[in-house]
Motif scaffolding. Structure first.
Motif, short mmCIF file in Angstrom:
data_model
loop_
_atom_site.label_atom_id
_atom_site.label_comp_id
_atom_site.label_asym_id
_atom_site.label_seq_id
_atom_site.Cartn_x
_atom_site.Cartn_y
_atom_site.Cartn_z
N ARG A 16 0.74 -1.24 0.00
CA ARG A 16 -0.02 0.11 0.09
C ARG A 16 0.94 1.43 0.07
O ARG A 16 0.48 2.10 -0.67
CB ARG A 16 -1.00 -0.06 1.09
CG ARG A 16 -1.93 1.15 1.28
CD ARG A 16 -2.98 0.90 2.29
NE ARG A 16 -4.28 1.83 1.86
CZ ARG A 16 -5.12 1.96 3.09
NH1 ARG A 16 -5.27 1.51 4.01
NH2 ARG A 16 -5.96 2.97 2.70
N ILE A 17 2.04 1.32 0.59
CA ILE A 17 2.90 2.40 0.70
C ILE A 17 3.41 2.50 -0.78
O ILE A 17 3.30 4.09 -1.21
CB ILE A 17 4.21 2.20 1.57
CG1 ILE A 17 3.66 1.95 3.03
CG2 ILE A 17 5.12 3.17 1.35
CD1 ILE A 17 4.80 1.25 3.96
N ALA A 18 3.76 1.67 -1.63
CA ALA A 18 4.16 1.96 -2.99
C ALA A 18 3.05 2.22 -3.68
O ALA A 18 3.07 3.03 -4.57
CB ALA A 18 4.70 0.40 -3.26
N ARG A 19 1.61 1.73 -3.54
CA ARG A 19 0.78 2.29 -4.35
C ARG A 19 0.23 3.40 -4.15
O ARG A 19 -0.10 4.12 -5.01
CB ARG A 19 -0.60 1.04 -3.88
CG ARG A 19 -0.34 -0.23 -4.46
CD ARG A 19 -1.42 -1.04 -4.05
NE ARG A 19 -2.70 -0.84 -4.77
CZ ARG A 19 -3.89 -1.19 -4.67
NH1 ARG A 19 -3.94 -1.84 -3.44
NH2 ARG A 19 -4.84 -0.92 -5.58
N MET A 20 0.24 3.84 -2.78
CA MET A 20 -0.16 5.45 -2.59
C MET A 20 0.93 6.34 -3.26
O MET A 20 0.50 7.46 -3.53
CB MET A 20 -0.12 5.49 -0.94
CG MET A 20 -1.34 4.94 -0.36
SD MET A 20 -1.49 5.57 1.42
CE MET A 20 -1.68 7.32 1.48
N THR A 21 2.16 5.85 -3.26
CA THR A 21 3.28 6.81 -4.00
C THR A 21 2.94 6.79 -5.34
O THR A 21 2.63 8.05 -5.94
CB THR A 21 4.59 5.92 -3.63
OG1 THR A 21 4.66 5.66 -2.34
CG2 THR A 21 5.71 7.01 -4.13
N LEU A 22 2.44 5.76 -6.03
CA LEU A 22 1.94 5.76 -7.35
C LEU A 22 0.88 6.69 -7.72
O LEU A 22 0.82 7.49 -8.54
CB LEU A 22 1.93 4.26 -7.87
CG LEU A 22 3.17 3.30 -7.98
CD1 LEU A 22 2.77 1.89 -7.97
CD2 LEU A 22 3.96 3.51 -9.42
N GLU A 23 -0.04 6.50 -6.86
CA GLU A 23 -1.44 7.29 -6.86
C GLU A 23 -1.08 8.75 -6.93
O GLU A 23 -1.56 9.39 -7.54
CB GLU A 23 -2.22 6.88 -5.81
CG GLU A 23 -2.81 5.35 -6.04
CD GLU A 23 -3.65 5.17 -6.97
OE1 GLU A 23 -4.37 6.14 -7.34
OE2 GLU A 23 -4.26 4.14 -7.41
N GLU A 24 -0.16 9.01 -5.62
CA GLU A 24 -0.01 10.41 -5.56
C GLU A 24 0.98 11.06 -6.85
O GLU A 24 0.71 12.34 -7.05
CB GLU A 24 0.86 10.68 -4.25
CG GLU A 24 0.24 10.37 -2.80
CD GLU A 24 -0.82 11.62 -2.68
OE1 GLU A 24 -0.80 12.70 -3.24
OE2 GLU A 24 -1.86 11.45 -1.70
N LYS A 25 1.69 10.45 -7.31
CA LYS A 25 2.29 10.96 -8.48
C LYS A 25 1.49 10.78 -10.04
O LYS A 25 1.71 11.46 -10.82
CB LYS A 25 3.71 9.95 -8.77
CG LYS A 25 4.62 10.16 -7.93
CD LYS A 25 5.16 11.34 -7.66
CE LYS A 25 6.37 11.68 -8.75
NZ LYS A 25 7.07 13.05 -8.34
N GLY A 26 0.38 10.12 -9.68
CA GLY A 26 -0.33 9.99 -10.70
C GLY A 26 0.08 9.15 -12.03
O GLY A 26 -0.29 9.12 -12.99
N VAL A 27 0.70 7.84 -11.30
CA VAL A 27 1.46 6.87 -12.54
C VAL A 27 0.36 5.86 -12.55
O VAL A 27 -0.10 5.18 -11.68
CB VAL A 27 2.68 6.47 -11.73
CG1 VAL A 27 3.11 5.32 -12.55
CG2 VAL A 27 3.89 7.41 -11.48
N ASP A 28 0.31 5.68 -13.98
CA ASP A 28 -0.71 4.29 -14.35
C ASP A 28 0.22 3.02 -14.05
O ASP A 28 1.42 2.84 -14.64
CB ASP A 28 -0.91 4.31 -15.81
CG ASP A 28 -1.83 3.19 -16.09
OD1 ASP A 28 -2.83 2.87 -15.35
OD2 ASP A 28 -2.18 3.37 -17.32
N TYR A 29 -0.32 2.28 -13.23
CA TYR A 29 0.66 0.90 -13.03
C TYR A 29 -0.22 -0.28 -12.77
O TYR A 29 -1.32 -0.10 -13.00
CB TYR A 29 1.12 1.06 -11.30
CG TYR A 29 0.39 1.26 -10.52
CD1 TYR A 29 -0.32 2.25 -10.18
CD2 TYR A 29 0.38 -0.07 -9.69
CE1 TYR A 29 -1.12 2.19 -9.15
CE2 TYR A 29 -0.69 -0.08 -8.63
CZ TYR A 29 -1.36 0.99 -8.35
OH TYR A 29 -2.31 1.06 -7.24
#
Ligand SMILES: N[C@@H](CCC(=O)N[C@@H](CS)C(=O)NCC(=O)O)C(=O)O
Length: 208
Positions: A16-29
């Motif tokens: 979840r830490i990694a996912r929140m980081t991707l979400e905050e950056k607006g990165v599609d993953y």
């Protein structure tokens, strides 16, 4: 460039830490499901991504990485979007310090010794829970003393420190003992309410 891949499960605080980081950056993953506690064990191929068999592991255009702090830092630095680390050396050091404290002293106590023990064990080991709560209290004291003035742990800027702390504390709050303890740390309680309101937190909530 291909979109990055995160291997892991939605129940994991580190994923979840990694996912929140991707979400905050607006990165599609892409989230590739990897259940570390599956009855059949960890698939052999995954050990090439993470030799210690933990989650998450990450891959971007052939570049593989594990260890959540390293993944989060890479995501912040390799992708466009709002900066999640301050420019100054002291702020960056503070992020490493807060993540290090949570990894070394917070995660096991809050997640396993208190929350998982209370939620999943019958009868629960009360000595383990009491020890976990005492360690959790020490961690919350430290977070209070390290927290800068302002909405976020480092002050005015949301950073990787907030994103590292939020999922661990959220898991702790699944149980009453965790909620009662956090209520005594008003600055951290209010900070948590703020971070829990972010789309990155809501979008990564595990649906039961
Ligand atoms: N140091 C690792 C810790 C990751 C971790 O412990 N993940 C947990 C899930 S939240 C896990 O894979 N646990 C499996 C196990 O302990 O066997 C990191 O920063 O990524």
């Amino acid at each position: 460039m291909k979109k990055p891949i995160l291997y892991g499960a939605d129940y994991s605080v580190y994923v979840r830490i990694a996912r929140m980081t991707l979400e905050e950056k607006g990165v599609d993953y892409e989230l590739v499901p990897l259940d570390i506690f599956a009855a059949e064990g960890i698939p052999d191929w995954y050990l090439e991504y993470h030799p210690f068999g933990r989650i998450p592991a990450f891959e971007h255009d052939g570049f593989r990485l594990y260890e959540t702090s390293a993944i989060a830092r890479y995501i912040d630095e390799a992708f466009a979007g709002p900066a999640l680390q301050p420019a100054d050396a002291r702020g960056r050091a503070r992020i490493s310090q807060i993540a290090g404290v949570l990894d070394a002293y917070g995660y096991r106590a809050m997640v396993w010794d208190v929350a998982v023990e209370r939620l999943e064990k019958a009868p629960a080991d009360e000595t383990l829970i009491a020890g976990g709560l005492s360690q959790a209290e020490a961690v919350l004291k430290v977070l209070t003393s390290l927290k800068a003035k302002g909405p976020w742990l480092l002050g005015e800027q949301l950073t990787l420190a907030d994103l590292h702390a939020a999922p661990i504390i959220a898991y702790f709050l699944k149980v009453e003992e965790g909620r009662d303890l956090l209520a005594r740390f008003v600055e951290i309680r209010d900070w948590f309410a703020r971070v829990a309101d972010r789309a990155s937190f809501v979008r990564t909530e595990k649906v039961a």
